[in-house]
Design an enzyme around this catalytic site. Sequence first.
Site, PDB file in Angstrom:
ATOM      1  N   ARG A  52       0.808  -1.230   0.000  1.00  0.00           N
ATOM      2  CA  ARG A  52       0.000   0.000   0.000  1.00  0.00           C
ATOM      3  C   ARG A  52       0.841   1.280   0.000  1.00  0.00           C
ATOM      4  NH1 ARG A  52      -3.899  -1.129   4.840  1.00  0.00           N
ATOM      5  NH2 ARG A  52      -2.481  -2.861   5.194  1.00  0.00           N
ATOM      6  N   LYS A  59       9.047  -0.409   2.849  1.00  0.00           N
ATOM      7  CA  LYS A  59       8.255   0.410   3.772  1.00  0.00           C
ATOM      8  C   LYS A  59       9.026   0.825   5.024  1.00  0.00           C
ATOM      9  CE  LYS A  59       4.722  -1.478   6.064  1.00  0.00           C
ATOM     10  NZ  LYS A  59       3.330  -1.913   6.272  1.00  0.00           N
ATOM     11  N   THR A 115       2.990 -14.178  10.077  1.00  0.00           N
ATOM     12  CA  THR A 115       3.837 -13.622  11.138  1.00  0.00           C
ATOM     13  C   THR A 115       4.488 -14.713  12.014  1.00  0.00           C
ATOM     14  OG1 THR A 115       1.779 -13.212  12.347  1.00  0.00           O
ATOM     15  CG2 THR A 115       2.796 -11.322  11.276  1.00  0.00           C
ATOM     16  N   GLY A 176      -6.248  -7.394  14.746  1.00  0.00           N
ATOM     17  CA  GLY A 176      -6.673  -8.574  15.493  1.00  0.00           C
ATOM     18  C   GLY A 176      -7.341  -8.121  16.786  1.00  0.00           C
ATOM     19  N   GLU A 191      -8.173 -12.647  14.227  1.00  0.00           N
ATOM     20  CA  GLU A 191      -7.907 -11.668  13.168  1.00  0.00           C
ATOM     21  C   GLU A 191      -9.220 -11.108  12.622  1.00  0.00           C
ATOM     22  OE1 GLU A 191      -4.805 -10.444  12.300  1.00  0.00           O
ATOM     23  OE2 GLU A 191      -4.475 -11.524  14.171  1.00  0.00           O
ATOM     24  N   ASN A 264       0.942   1.824   7.056  1.00  0.00           N
ATOM     25  CA  ASN A 264       0.706   0.963   5.894  1.00  0.00           C
ATOM     26  C   ASN A 264       0.662   1.735   4.585  1.00  0.00           C
ATOM     27  OD1 ASN A 264       0.390  -1.647   7.200  1.00  0.00           O
ATOM     28  ND2 ASN A 264      -1.358  -0.671   8.197  1.00  0.00           N
ATOM     29  N   LYS A 387      32.377  27.588   1.997  1.00  0.00           N
ATOM     30  CA  LYS A 387      32.524  26.157   1.728  1.00  0.00           C
ATOM     31  C   LYS A 387      33.881  25.699   2.222  1.00  0.00           C
ATOM     32  CE  LYS A 387      34.488  23.845  -1.156  1.00  0.00           C
ATOM     33  NZ  LYS A 387      35.194  23.401  -2.342  1.00  0.00           N
ATOM     34  N   TYR A 423      38.891  27.558  -7.949  1.00  0.00           N
ATOM     35  CA  TYR A 423      38.713  26.484  -8.929  1.00  0.00           C
ATOM     36  C   TYR A 423      39.261  26.911 -10.274  1.00  0.00           C
ATOM     37  CZ  TYR A 423      36.169  22.752 -11.397  1.00  0.00           C
ATOM     38  OH  TYR A 423      35.832  21.660 -12.157  1.00  0.00           O
ATOM     39  N   ARG A 476      45.550  46.658  -9.312  1.00  0.00           N
ATOM     40  CA  ARG A 476      44.540  47.165 -10.238  1.00  0.00           C
ATOM     41  C   ARG A 476      45.125  48.386 -10.933  1.00  0.00           C
ATOM     42  NH1 ARG A 476      42.730  51.559  -6.736  1.00  0.00           N
ATOM     43  NH2 ARG A 476      42.164  50.768  -4.686  1.00  0.00           N
TER      44      ARG A 476
END
Length: 498
Positions: A52, A59, A115, A176, A191, A264, A387, A423, A476
Amino acid sequence: MIFCRLGGQGFVGCNHVYFGIYSGRKFARKRGHKSSMQNLFAVILAAGKGTRMKSKTHKVLHPVCGKPMVQHVIDQLHAIGTSKTIMVVGYLGETVKAKLSSEVLFVEQEQQLGTAHAVMQAKPLLQDIQGTTIVLNGDHPLFTKETLQRLVETHQTSGAAATVLTAHMQDATGYGRVVRYEDGSVERIVEHKDATDDELLIQEINTGTFCFDNQKLFAALEKVDNHNAQGEYYLPDALSILREGGERISAEVIQDVNEAMGVNDRLQLAEAEKLMRERILRGHMLNGVTIVHPENTYIEADVVIGADTVIEPGCFLRGQTVIGESCQIGPNADLRDVSVADSSNISYTVMHESSIEKNAGVGPFVYVRSGTKLAEDVKIGCFVDLKKAELGSGTKVAHLAYVGDAEVGENVNIACGVVTVNYDGFRKHKTTIKDDSFVGCNVNLVAPVMLEKGSYVAAGSTITDRVPEDSFAIARQRQVTKEGYAKLLMEKIKDSNK
Ligand code: UD1
Ligand code: MG
């Protein structure tokens, strides 16, 4: 400061200790582990398909507040001190094994025949030992350690061969039902699909969690058959078999029915997340943390927060994040695997796998990526991207800068628009800036490059070479000023547009 885990997540002992950097010293993280009880075992059932969920992921691996739902179950079992925790896997078993901690033993159930059949797969690991075995489902993440502890205590003090954890539900559909004798003792579990109309009216349900005398469990399982509506070997049938053999069966009624919920489908997943989140937030608030707007605050299960810290709305605190005392976090902070020391302040920030020392300020609008370490009194302001950068105490990066792959000393000022050019298109290179340096606005530091102690870099420079101690660097073109020429230029432009 003392860190403690929260509401129902509490830790007791400290077998497993993680270390991370915190406040310049190492901090210890304990991993919900009580010293194990020799004779307490657990079998977690997780071989079913969970159709489901409509998912390619098993799950029990779907996260609830940041960790796989079955990891919550495992952590609570370890918190009460099980000495062997066995998980029955089948469907997608390899991915389940790969994802979970090595603290669990795995057994395979090739075909899902029910089970009782699932528990039988653990027989080779448990059959010769005396003790108590808890059996529970991997898709029930909300049981607290207190509840499991109570179940074990009831079981052991009553001298029963089996004890079932039950709950009273308004709507018991699908579960159950617990059938009791007139004197209140448990007769059997039926059950939903096998129940009579009268039995369907019973609101006391089997939560799927049991305690058994270990050896009596495996003896009873041998006798379970599959003559029922689903053609499966039902674990609850072991109770009737034991009772018919003259054994005592007992029951423990759960106090908070929410703990009994199983997942579920995705609706129940969201519901479990909500209940777990509320529990986590509640635990922090009871420990002295102010959470201004709990409905708008998301804190994962393993996060630790010191007292007098205020969490403003819009915060996501994830993974192994540790926050000290008297911090101000948020509004809007997304922190994953971060350690933040006392009295720090973070707002409108995304920060991963990094650490901040005492009294630092980060934000607003900051991105701190993995491997960053900020020392005491560091100030990071708006639109800064860090970073893998280490910044010494008192250093400031107040606005609009990128500092990556960098080692920056103490009391350095990195002004607006500074970029570490780390980089070259192929590799990353390091920038080093020593104590007491000043880097002016719009400076490019082309790495690898080193600014020695007390350097002063003029605004607008592109620095490619080492700057020696106490030196001034300017890189500069010099300014050219032509007096009176502006007026002339304007007139020229005006004329050409006629
Ligand atoms: C089970 C109980 C029911 C209880 C309910 C609580 C039985 C027969 N019924 O019903 O009384 O009220 O749990 O949620 O036990 N599993 C295996 N192998 C199998 C079958 C199941 O490992 O062959 C695992 C599933 O992955 C799941 C757990 O056992 O984790 C329970 O199975 P499920 O089919 O969900 O049982 P329920 O119908 O919910
Ligand atoms: Mg189920």
